[in-house]
Design a protein around this motif. Structure first.
Motif, PDB file in Angstrom:
ATOM      1  N   MET A   1       0.826  -1.208   0.000  1.00 37.98           N
ATOM      2  CA  MET A   1       0.000   0.000   0.000  1.00 37.98           C
ATOM      3  C   MET A   1       0.862   1.260   0.000  1.00 37.98           C
ATOM      4  N   LEU A   2       1.947   1.222   0.775  1.00 37.76           N
ATOM      5  CA  LEU A   2       2.834   2.382   0.849  1.00 37.76           C
ATOM      6  C   LEU A   2       3.467   2.658  -0.509  1.00 37.76           C
ATOM      7  N   ALA A   3       3.940   1.586  -1.170  1.00 35.76           N
ATOM      8  CA  ALA A   3       4.556   1.747  -2.488  1.00 35.76           C
ATOM      9  C   ALA A   3       3.548   2.308  -3.491  1.00 35.76           C
ATOM     10  N   LYS A   4       2.305   1.831  -3.426  1.00 38.04           N
ATOM     11  CA  LYS A   4       1.258   2.317  -4.321  1.00 38.04           C
ATOM     12  C   LYS A   4       0.982   3.786  -4.068  1.00 38.04           C
ATOM     13  N   HIS A   5       0.987   4.186  -2.788  1.00 38.45           N
ATOM     14  CA  HIS A   5       0.754   5.589  -2.438  1.00 38.45           C
ATOM     15  C   HIS A   5       1.861   6.478  -3.001  1.00 38.45           C
ATOM     16  N   ILE A   6       3.105   6.013  -2.901  1.00 37.84           N
ATOM     17  CA  ILE A   6       4.231   6.795  -3.408  1.00 37.84           C
ATOM     18  C   ILE A   6       4.157   6.934  -4.921  1.00 37.84           C
ATOM     19  N   VAL A   7       3.834   5.828  -5.596  1.00 37.15           N
ATOM     20  CA  VAL A   7       3.719   5.854  -7.064  1.00 37.15           C
ATOM     21  C   VAL A   7       2.621   6.816  -7.493  1.00 37.15           C
ATOM     22  N   ASN A   8       1.475   6.754  -6.828  1.00 38.03           N
ATOM     23  CA  ASN A   8       0.330   7.588  -7.205  1.00 38.03           C
ATOM     24  C   ASN A   8       0.502   9.052  -6.814  1.00 38.03           C
ATOM     25  N   LYS A   9       1.485   9.330  -5.968  1.00 34.20           N
ATOM     26  CA  LYS A   9       1.719  10.706  -5.533  1.00 34.20           C
ATOM     27  C   LYS A   9       2.203  11.577  -6.683  1.00 34.20           C
ATOM     28  N   TYR A  10       2.836  10.953  -7.675  1.00 39.11           N
ATOM     29  CA  TYR A  10       3.402  11.690  -8.804  1.00 39.11           C
ATOM     30  C   TYR A  10       2.704  11.280 -10.098  1.00 39.11           C
ATOM     31  N   THR A  11       2.689  12.183 -11.069  1.00 40.88           N
ATOM     32  CA  THR A  11       2.015  11.919 -12.343  1.00 40.88           C
ATOM     33  C   THR A  11       2.896  11.058 -13.244  1.00 40.88           C
ATOM     34  N   SER A  12       2.275  10.524 -14.282  1.00 40.05           N
ATOM     35  CA  SER A  12       3.015   9.707 -15.252  1.00 40.05           C
ATOM     36  C   SER A  12       4.123  10.516 -15.924  1.00 40.05           C
ATOM     37  N   ASP A  13       3.846  11.785 -16.234  1.00 37.94           N
ATOM     38  CA  ASP A  13       4.860  12.636 -16.872  1.00 37.94           C
ATOM     39  C   ASP A  13       6.058  12.840 -15.949  1.00 37.94           C
ATOM     40  N   GLU A  14       5.789  13.006 -14.656  1.00 40.48           N
ATOM     41  CA  GLU A  14       6.875  13.194 -13.691  1.00 40.48           C
ATOM     42  C   GLU A  14       7.724  11.932 -13.563  1.00 40.48           C
ATOM     43  N   TRP A  15       7.082  10.778 -13.574  1.00 39.91           N
ATOM     44  CA  TRP A  15       7.828   9.518 -13.495  1.00 39.91           C
ATOM     45  C   TRP A  15       8.662   9.304 -14.754  1.00 39.91           C
ATOM     46  N   LEU A  16       8.124   9.655 -15.906  1.00 38.13           N
ATOM     47  CA  LEU A  16       8.878   9.502 -17.147  1.00 38.13           C
ATOM     48  C   LEU A  16      10.111  10.410 -17.159  1.00 38.13           C
ATOM     49  N   CYS A  17       9.964  11.629 -16.626  1.00 38.56           N
ATOM     50  CA  CYS A  17      11.125  12.529 -16.510  1.00 38.56           C
ATOM     51  C   CYS A  17      12.164  11.930 -15.562  1.00 38.56           C
ATOM     52  N   PHE A  18      11.683  11.324 -14.473  1.00 40.09           N
ATOM     53  CA  PHE A  18      12.608  10.659 -13.559  1.00 40.09           C
ATOM     54  C   PHE A  18      13.357   9.528 -14.256  1.00 40.09           C
ATOM     55  N   PHE A  19      12.671   8.763 -15.097  1.00 40.33           N
ATOM     56  CA  PHE A  19      13.315   7.654 -15.790  1.00 40.33           C
ATOM     57  C   PHE A  19      14.436   8.142 -16.705  1.00 40.33           C
ATOM     58  N   ILE A  20      14.257   9.332 -17.286  1.00 43.67           N
ATOM     59  CA  ILE A  20      15.314   9.902 -18.123  1.00 43.67           C
ATOM     60  C   ILE A  20      16.560  10.167 -17.280  1.00 43.67           C
ATOM     61  N   ILE A  21      16.360  10.755 -16.102  1.00 43.64           N
ATOM     62  CA  ILE A  21      17.493  11.025 -15.201  1.00 43.64           C
ATOM     63  C   ILE A  21      18.078   9.722 -14.683  1.00 43.64           C
ATOM     64  N   MET A  22      17.216   8.805 -14.277  1.00 44.37           N
ATOM     65  CA  MET A  22      17.663   7.527 -13.722  1.00 44.37           C
ATOM     66  C   MET A  22      18.455   6.722 -14.741  1.00 44.37           C
ATOM     67  N   ALA A  23      18.058   6.789 -16.011  1.00 44.30           N
ATOM     68  CA  ALA A  23      18.743   6.009 -17.045  1.00 44.30           C
ATOM     69  C   ALA A  23      20.211   6.393 -17.156  1.00 44.30           C
ATOM     70  N   GLY A  24      20.531   7.654 -16.904  1.00 42.21           N
ATOM     71  CA  GLY A  24      21.916   8.100 -16.950  1.00 42.21           C
ATOM     72  C   GLY A  24      22.628   7.970 -15.624  1.00 42.21           C
ATOM     73  N   ASN A  25      21.889   7.574 -14.589  1.00 42.64           N
ATOM     74  CA  ASN A  25      22.450   7.386 -13.244  1.00 42.64           C
ATOM     75  C   ASN A  25      21.864   6.107 -12.655  1.00 42.64           C
ATOM     76  N   SER A  26      22.061   5.010 -13.364  1.00 42.78           N
ATOM     77  CA  SER A  26      21.330   3.777 -13.056  1.00 42.78           C
ATOM     78  C   SER A  26      22.081   2.864 -12.096  1.00 42.78           C
ATOM     79  N   TRP A  27      21.340   1.952 -11.478  1.00 42.78           N
ATOM     80  CA  TRP A  27      21.897   0.930 -10.594  1.00 42.78           C
ATOM     81  C   TRP A  27      22.497  -0.197 -11.445  1.00 42.78           C
ATOM     82  N   TRP A  28      23.273  -1.061 -10.796  1.00 44.49           N
ATOM     83  CA  TRP A  28      23.998  -2.097 -11.534  1.00 44.49           C
ATOM     84  C   TRP A  28      23.117  -3.069 -12.325  1.00 44.49           C
ATOM     85  N   PRO A  29      21.863  -3.366 -11.908  1.00 45.52           N
ATOM     86  CA  PRO A  29      21.074  -4.265 -12.749  1.00 45.52           C
ATOM     87  C   PRO A  29      20.874  -3.744 -14.170  1.00 45.52           C
TER      88      PRO A  29
END
Length: 394
Positions: A1-29
């Motif tokens: 439930m907590l994870a769902k709340h965090i995901v829903n706190k931000y819009t799809s556009d905001e998450w997509l912008c985050f993915f752009i930043i994350m892709a250039g600063n990604s974890w080892w997987p």
């Protein structure tokens, strides 16, 4: 439930912008399994955002003109000079997206990235400290990222919760990233974007974790940013300075026999002529650079084919960017960043300065993740300014 709340706190556009930043600063997987996976993520995120913004009819003529200039120089001119990089098209698209993000969206993107980096450090730092100072944790496997780094041999050990590089660099804190400087640079941006608000525990976590990267970029950008910050009064600056000096002194005593700390921090700060930005370039690159700056190519740079023939495709210095795109390309890029904000007060100009300084250590200005990150920071400042304005002018 907590994870769902965090995901829903931000819009799809905001998450997509985050993915752009994350892709250039990604974890080892991501970076450990495919050199193209991170690029693919930001390609898809940029493309989807472009489609979504078109459907939302966000594009405004006055905000498209700077994009046209950037696209003309880095894509069209490149084409006539001998070829383009596909990534250049998506980088230009990321700029167009950044021009049309609202201040609220940009502020939320910075908040997501702050969570992302803080969680990265919380996951990895305790295990790394145990591994480094108590008992080594054996790796479960290795990553060969020589091709990604453009080196003869770069082998990373995978400890699940953190990674290390074989050799001396293993003594530095990588967290889940492929370089200490990756964590150090984005952490410096986040702390600046949050204006060193240490009431937010996430910023304290980021400050402590990034200290152990022994990253020159982090130290220099954070020190410069802290002292030019206009949101911190002199009394707080003095108290913070006293705390920082005490912390550094304690760390110096504790780490004075640490070889990585000696090589990465003490030696580099006390031998700036030898270990400065020029040290990020090989002897061959520096030799080509000296010929380049006295030639007519300095204005427009080498064409793609000539650049690859002379230098190769690996970019590890600001010199690579200048030789590829010329002085004019650098000015066009800075102008594009400058036009990302309608308001150009002291804190916006200082943000531009921070990013230009980062360019000397890590030449990533012409990347999608840096463009969106810059937009997130200035959007946060603009949102806070508008909030304060409404507070005093109800």
């Amino acid at each position: 439930m907590l994870a769902k709340h965090i995901v829903n706190k931000y819009t799809s556009d905001e998450w997509l912008c985050f993915f752009i930043i994350m892709a250039g600063n990604s974890w080892w997987p991501i970076w450990g399994n495919s050199t193209f996976l991170g690029t693919l993520i930001y390609f898809i995120a940029t493309f989807v955002l472009s489609i979504r913004f078109s459907k939302q009819k966000r594009w405004r003529t006055q905000r498209i003109l700077p994009f046209i200039l950037l696209f003309s120089y880095f894509v069209l001119l490149d084409f006539f000079k001998g070829g383009i990089y596909t990534s250049s098209i998506f980088i230009c698209l990321s700029l167009l997206i950044a021009y049309h993000l609202s201040n609220k969206e940009a502020k939320n993107v910075l908040d997501i990235v702050t969570w992302y980096i803080a969680i990265s450090i919380v996951i990895s730092l305790p295990f790394w400290l145990f591994h480094q100072y108590i008992q080594p944790i054996p790796p479960i496997g290795q990553f060969d990222i020589s091709e990604m780094k453009g080196t003869i041999s770069t082998i990373m050990d995978n400890h699940i919760f953190f990674v290390t590089s074989q050799g001396l660099e293993a003594l530095r804190f990588y967290s889940l990233y492929d370089e200490p400087g990756v964590l150090g640079t984005i952490s410096a941006f986040i702390l600046w974007g949050n204006q060193y608000n240490f009431k937010d525990k996430r910023n304290i976590i980021i400050l402590i974790g990034s200290f152990f990267t022994f990253s020159m970029a982090f130290y220099i950008l954070t020190i410069v940013g802290f002292f030019i910050s206009s949101n911190i009064n002199l009394k707080k600056k003095f108290l913070y300075l006293l705390f920082i000096v005490s912390f550094i002194y304690i760390m110096f005593i504790l780490l004075k026999d640490n070889l990585a700390f000696q090589q990465s921090v003490i030696y580099r700060f006390t031998n700036m002529e030898e270990t400065g930005v020029d040290s990020r370039s090989t002897y061959e690159i520096n030799r080509i650079w000296h010929n380049f700056i006295s030639s007519n190519d300095i204005f427009l740079g080498y064409g793609k084919e000539e650049f690859i023939d002379k230098i190769g495709g690996v970019s590890s210095s600001y010199k690579n960017f200048i030789m590829r795109y010329g002085i004019l390309g650098f000015l066009v890029l800075i102008y594009s960043y400058y036009k990302l904000s309608v308001c150009h007060n002291k804190i916006i100009l200082a943000t531009l300065l921070i990013f230009i300084l980062s360019f000397l250590q890590r030449p990533n200005l012409f990347t999608a993740q840096n463009i969106i990150m810059y937009c997130a920071i200035i959007g946060n400042f603009n949102a806070l300014r508008n909030l304060n304005r409404n507070k005093y002018n109800p």
